[in-house]
Design a protein around this motif. Structure first.
Motif, PDB file in Angstrom:
ATOM      1  N   PRO A 122      -2.542  10.423  -8.252  1.00 17.41           N
ATOM      2  CA  PRO A 122      -2.971  10.370  -6.841  1.00 17.41           C
ATOM      3  C   PRO A 122      -4.103   9.374  -6.590  1.00 17.41           C
ATOM      4  O   PRO A 122      -4.327   8.986  -5.434  1.00 17.41           O
ATOM      5  N   HIS A 123      -4.809   8.960  -7.636  1.00 17.10           N
ATOM      6  CA  HIS A 123      -5.951   8.059  -7.478  1.00 17.10           C
ATOM      7  C   HIS A 123      -5.620   6.609  -7.844  1.00 17.10           C
ATOM      8  O   HIS A 123      -6.472   5.733  -7.673  1.00 17.10           O
ATOM      9  N   LEU A 124      -4.419   6.358  -8.349  1.00 18.09           N
ATOM     10  CA  LEU A 124      -4.053   5.015  -8.781  1.00 18.09           C
ATOM     11  C   LEU A 124      -3.422   4.247  -7.630  1.00 18.09           C
ATOM     12  O   LEU A 124      -2.488   4.718  -6.990  1.00 18.09           O
ATOM     13  N   GLN A 125      -3.929   3.047  -7.400  1.00 17.54           N
ATOM     14  CA  GLN A 125      -3.419   2.190  -6.340  1.00 17.54           C
ATOM     15  C   GLN A 125      -2.554   1.082  -6.936  1.00 17.54           C
ATOM     16  O   GLN A 125      -2.529   0.865  -8.152  1.00 17.54           O
ATOM     17  N   GLU A 132       9.502   4.031 -13.427  1.00 14.05           N
ATOM     18  CA  GLU A 132       9.226   5.013 -12.375  1.00 14.05           C
ATOM     19  C   GLU A 132       8.091   4.579 -11.455  1.00 14.05           C
ATOM     20  O   GLU A 132       8.149   4.805 -10.238  1.00 14.05           O
ATOM     21  N   LEU A 133       7.074   3.941 -12.023  1.00 15.38           N
ATOM     22  CA  LEU A 133       5.885   3.615 -11.239  1.00 15.38           C
ATOM     23  C   LEU A 133       5.856   2.169 -10.753  1.00 15.38           C
ATOM     24  O   LEU A 133       4.976   1.798  -9.963  1.00 15.38           O
ATOM     25  N   GLY A 134       6.813   1.363 -11.215  1.00 17.75           N
ATOM     26  CA  GLY A 134       6.871  -0.022 -10.763  1.00 17.75           C
ATOM     27  C   GLY A 134       6.898  -0.173  -9.248  1.00 17.75           C
ATOM     28  O   GLY A 134       6.184  -1.026  -8.694  1.00 17.75           O
ATOM     29  N   PRO A 135       7.686   0.646  -8.527  1.00 19.33           N
ATOM     30  CA  PRO A 135       7.699   0.521  -7.064  1.00 19.33           C
ATOM     31  C   PRO A 135       6.336   0.785  -6.416  1.00 19.33           C
ATOM     32  O   PRO A 135       6.099   0.356  -5.286  1.00 19.33           O
ATOM     33  N   LYS A 136       5.452   1.473  -7.129  1.00 22.47           N
ATOM     34  CA  LYS A 136       4.096   1.713  -6.613  1.00 22.47           C
ATOM     35  C   LYS A 136       3.139   0.583  -6.991  1.00 22.47           C
ATOM     36  O   LYS A 136       1.956   0.630  -6.636  1.00 22.47           O
ATOM     37  N   GLY A 137       3.612  -0.403  -7.729  1.00 22.64           N
ATOM     38  CA  GLY A 137       2.755  -1.492  -8.166  1.00 22.64           C
ATOM     39  C   GLY A 137       1.893  -1.151  -9.359  1.00 22.64           C
ATOM     40  O   GLY A 137       0.915  -1.847  -9.649  1.00 22.64           O
ATOM     41  N   ILE A 138       2.253  -0.089 -10.086  1.00 20.58           N
ATOM     42  CA  ILE A 138       1.497   0.346 -11.271  1.00 20.58           C
ATOM     43  C   ILE A 138       2.250  -0.095 -12.522  1.00 20.58           C
ATOM     44  O   ILE A 138       3.435   0.210 -12.689  1.00 20.58           O
TER      45      ILE A 138
END
Length: 231
Positions: free
Chosen positions: A114-117, A157-163
């Protein structure tokens, strides 16, 4: 804005080298369990925790956010290395190894998410033993193989969030706090193309790259840093 990094197992060895390297231009928090850190920079946050305990990872993230206000990079360095010969199998001991090496990184990332941008990075510390099975320590190698697969899965899984999620797989590394016997070191050197054993700083430099914007288009990779071990 200064980025904030969390390094697990950051009191000694490879974790400490990573923390010290990144502290040059990042805010750094480390997690330690049994080895109290010595000589940390005054602005480094040190959190004592057992990553395998229920609620520990959420508590770590809460303390970090309360102190720094943000989290940008997670380095999952904490891990267990145990001899696991099959003829002396100890189920409880092996469950503990898997809890540290595989489940703790997942628990920590879930708590931190929740804290990762966008632009955040996760770097997992694997081992060459994920693909070179260690005799008498098969479950350690299996745990690192699982970590490699989880690394790739989380990148997807997290690629779409830019992570971004990557891993570094060290070869033979000599750690000042727990050096290998001279004879064993010599054997590793003979098996290594560059003719030397690795240092914690070798791994820290690789982590710095993967955590940085220089690796902004790198995700789902396992970077082997072994000096050409067993080529």
């Amino acid at each position: 804005m200064t980025r904030t990094v969390l390094v697990t197992g950051g009191a000694i060895g490879i974790g400490r080298a990573i923390a010290d390297d990144l502290a040059q231009d990042h805010d750094v928090a480390i997690v330690w369990h049994r080895s109290p850190p010595q000589g940390l920079p005054d602005d480094t946050l040190a959190i004592q925790a057992d990553l395998t305990k229920e609620g520990a990872c959420a508590d770590i993230v809460e303390k970090l956010i309360a102190h720094f206000g943000r989290l940008d990079v997670i380095v999952n360095n904490a891990g267990a290395v145990r001899s696991t010969p099959l003829d002396s199998f100890d189920a409880a001991d092996q469950h503990a190894l898997l809890a540290v090496n595989v489940l703790a990184p997942a628990d920590l990332l879930a708590a931190a998410l929740p804290h990762l941008q966008s632009g955040a990075a996760v770097v997992n510390i694997s081992a060459v033993n994920a693909v070179l099975p260690p005799k008498g320590a098969a479950l350690f190698g299996a745990s690192k193989a699982a970590l490699n697969l989880w690394t790739r899965a989380m990148a997807k899984e997290l690629g779409p969030k830019g992570i971004r999620v990557n891993a570094v797989a060290p070869g033979a590394i000599n750690i000042a706090e727990n050096p290998r016997p001279a004879g064993l070191t010599e054997l590793f050197v003979k098996e290594t193309a560059l003719g030397r054993i690795g240092t914690p700083q070798d791994i820290a430099r690789a982590v710095r790259f993967l955590a940085s914007d220089d690796a902004s288009f790198v995700t789902g990779e396992v970077l082997t840093v072994s000096g050409g071990y067993r080529l």
